[in-house]
Design an enzyme around this catalytic site. Structure first.
Site, PDB file in Angstrom:
ATOM      1  N   CYS A  76       0.984  -1.160  -0.153  1.00 42.22           N
ATOM      2  CA  CYS A  76      -0.124   0.083   0.056  1.00 42.22           C
ATOM      3  C   CYS A  76       0.983   1.186   0.122  1.00 42.22           C
ATOM      4  CB  CYS A  76      -0.991  -0.002   1.527  1.00 42.22           C
ATOM      5  SG  CYS A  76      -1.881   1.528   1.284  1.00 42.22           S
ATOM      6  N   GLU A 100      -5.020  -3.436  -3.491  1.00 46.42           N
ATOM      7  CA  GLU A 100      -5.020  -2.026  -3.479  1.00 46.42           C
ATOM      8  C   GLU A 100      -5.340  -1.420  -5.056  1.00 46.42           C
ATOM      9  OE1 GLU A 100      -4.799   1.335  -1.591  1.00 46.42           O
ATOM     10  OE2 GLU A 100      -4.790  -0.696  -0.835  1.00 46.42           O
TER      11      GLU A 100
END
Length: 602
Positions: free
Chosen positions: A161, A233
């Site tokens: 992330c 993500e």
């Protein structure tokens, strides 16, 4: 997704760098999400942007709990100290983001509820921290020793992330240049900031430290967690609610009743990993008879007693006294005559060397005999490529006359075709096109490959037998190739003629949007005639010839951002043939995201 493992030797010992090099292509796909395209172009609606930022609080809380779990399970005092430092930096970063949010809307925290796609990441991180890891037995972490490995797994799930957004910020910075009024310049600069990069690197350094004692199997678990987190993500960005029009994916605005998407592509090297001519050469050499076959050095043990030594056995009356030069003995009358393996090897080497040398000379001559154009001069380019078309025809004639392709079995060719390795993402892309019921699409392979059966076999499985193949063909006699190539698509002229014929055969009931995907000079005319010409890792000669005749090569993503800016103003966009612009990509995954819009997400 194919890993990008051109990792420097000095970084290959660190698991964080290995993971990044393996999966950075997945991270790059975030650029091709409609949300990020609108963000980069500055056309993203404020409400959408605020909704996105409003999810940061949930991410921050998930990270805080993950850091706490990692500190709880590690037995390394230095690691505990580093974890507390990371929590402090992460809190600082969150406060910076939150300050941006408050400037836009002070009540946004109350308005934003947990998004289901945000929940997917927070639950994944929570499960990892509690030892619920796919493919790993939960009982494994019942002992204190095994629990000390959990921090490495937690970081494997967290880092993607941070690394994705740090990388995203750097990629988007270029779109701020010359645009001081870009409304999202502050948030983009924050993603590209040294502070976020510092946070990402410190997390990566700690992952490397926590992974030192892990076995190779345990390191593979870290890699799997890293990959899954990266895909989640990308899915998070892809799933952002978007109440506005976006130029991508192409399929999004496709009108099933009024439009037709026609995709053309080159097969060799664009789609296949190994050029088909190299495969055919290998097949002929491996299967050809050797010079010592049927010519034993020693007398067989069961030779008749009364036969004089060195005296040949009686021959049939019509048996020729000697075999043609370079042919094996005792060739059956109804069998295609084949060259010996040694002769084939030498002949192939000569053919390849001559082709490479003459091709380069042809390109050099082509450029020397035509002036450089400032903008696209399609007519002069078309005229210049006559030299290349003539050269390709001569080269194919030489191959046919050499006899090097004689004796290949049709069933063997089909088996080899079925086993051909295609470029990563290629087959997945075409499957997605075929399965998309909201797309009215046709797929055509335009190839100078000598054997169309090889291409058909490569697409014969997984529902890809609907791909239309336009290529040269072999002549077969009783399942064996005669070595003669039936010429259908030999160079740029044949390709563009076939391209036009395919389009002319369609009814006028629908508007065609054409896409051509290639990588060599022979594709140039088709690439320019298509509404969207896409070049995968363009060859140096394609760039040379294209630039010489006024063709511009720009990264596909840059082209998409410019189109999005126009789209936002005019509420319409268009991709036009003969624009003089071709779009470059490094992978099929980029094409997939551009046209389909969903890939590699769980």
């Amino acid at each position: 997704m194919e890993s990008d493992m051109n990792i420097p030797r000095e970084e290959a010992m660190y698991i964080s760098r290995i993971c990044w090099y393996k999966f950075k292509k997945v991270a790059r796909l975030a650029l091709y999400t409609p949300f990020v395209v609108c963000l980069a172009s500055g056309t993203l609606k404020n409400d959408t942007f605020l909704s996105f930022l409003g999810q940061d609080n949930y991410y921050y809380k998930a990270f805080a709990k993950a850091y706490e779990a990692a500190e709880k399970y590690t037995d390394d005092d230095d690691a505990k100290y580093a974890l507390r430092d990371l929590q402090r930096i992460a809190t600082r970063e969150f406060k910076v983001q939150d300050s941006f949010l408050q400037e836009w809307d002070a009540d946004i925290g109350k308005k934003c509820t947990l998004n289901p796609i945000t929940l997917k990441f927070t639950e994944f991180l929570k499960a990892t921290a509690s030892g619920k890891i796919e493919g790993v037995c939960a009982e494994k972490f019942e002992t204190e020793f095994e629990r000390t490995k959990l921090p490495a797994y937690i970081f494997g799930a967290m880092i993607p992330c941070l690394r994705l957004y740090a990388n995203l910020g750097k990629e988007l910075l270029v779109f701020l240049q010359g645009n001081p009024t870009h409304q999202y310049r502050i948030i983009i600069r924050n993603y590209a900031s040294e502070s976020l990069e510092e946070l990402a690197k410190k997390n990566e350094n700690l992952l490397d430290k926590l992974s030192i004692t892990l076995t190779s199997h345990e390191l593979s678990i870290v890699e799997k967690l890293y990959e899954k987190a990266m895909k989640i993500e990308v899915g998070f960005l892809l799933g952002q609610p978007l109440d506005q029009k976006s130029v991508i994916p192409i399929s999004r605005e496709h009108n099933l009743d009024e439009e037709r998407l026609v995709i053309f592509f080159k097969f060799d090297s664009t789609c296949s990993v190994i050029d088909s001519s190299a495969i055919l050469a290998e097949m002929t050499i491996v299967s050809a008879p050797k010079s010592d076959e049927n010519q034993p050095e020693n007398q067989p043990e069961n030779q008749p007693e009364n036969q004089p030594e060195n005296q040949p056995e009686s021959q049939p009356e019509n048996q020729p006294e000697c075999q043609p030069e370079n042919q094996p003995e005792c060739q059956p009358e109804n069998q295609v005559v084949r060259l010996l393996s040694e002769v084939l090897n030498s002949t192939w080497d000569d053919i390849c060397k001559d082709y490479t040398d003459e091709y380069e000379k042809c390109i050099d001559t082509l450029l020397l005999t035509h002036e450089k154009a400032e903008k696209l001069d399609y007519e002069r380019l078309h005229k210049a490529l006559e030299q290349l078309s003539d050269f390709e025809k001569r080269a194919n004639t030489r191959v046919s006359e050499s006899g090097v392709l004689r004796g290949l079995r049709l069933d063997g060719l089909k088996r080899v075709g079925e086993l051909m390795v295609l470029q990563d993402g290629c087959k997945n892309f075409f499957q997605s096109i075929i399965k998309n019921e909201q797309l009215n699409a046709d797929i055509h392979a335009l190839s100078c490959c000598w054997c169309s059966d090889l291409i058909r076999s490569a697409f014969s499985s997984d529902g890809l037998d609907v791909v239309n193949v336009h290529a040269n063909e072999f002549i077969f006699e009783e399942n064996l190739s005669t070595g003669v190539i039936v010429s259908k698509v030999e160079g740029p002229f044949d390709k563009v003629q076939t391209f036009s014929e395919v389009l002319n055969n369609y009814n006028d009931d629908k508007k065609n949007l054409t896409v051509h995907i290639g990588d060599t000079v022979s594709d140039l005319l088709c690439l320019l005639q298509a509404d969207i010409g896409i070049v995968i890792n363009p060859s140096p000669n394609l760039m040379r010839v294209g630039n010489h005749f006024g063709v511009s090569f720009i990264p596909l993503y840059r082209g998409i951002i410019e189109k999005q800016k126009t789209y936002a103003k005019k509420d319409s966009t268009s991709w036009n043939k003969l624009s003089g612009v071709l779009y470059t990509v490094s992978s099929w995954a980029e094409i997939h995201m551009f046209i389909q819009g969903s890939i590699y997400t769980d």
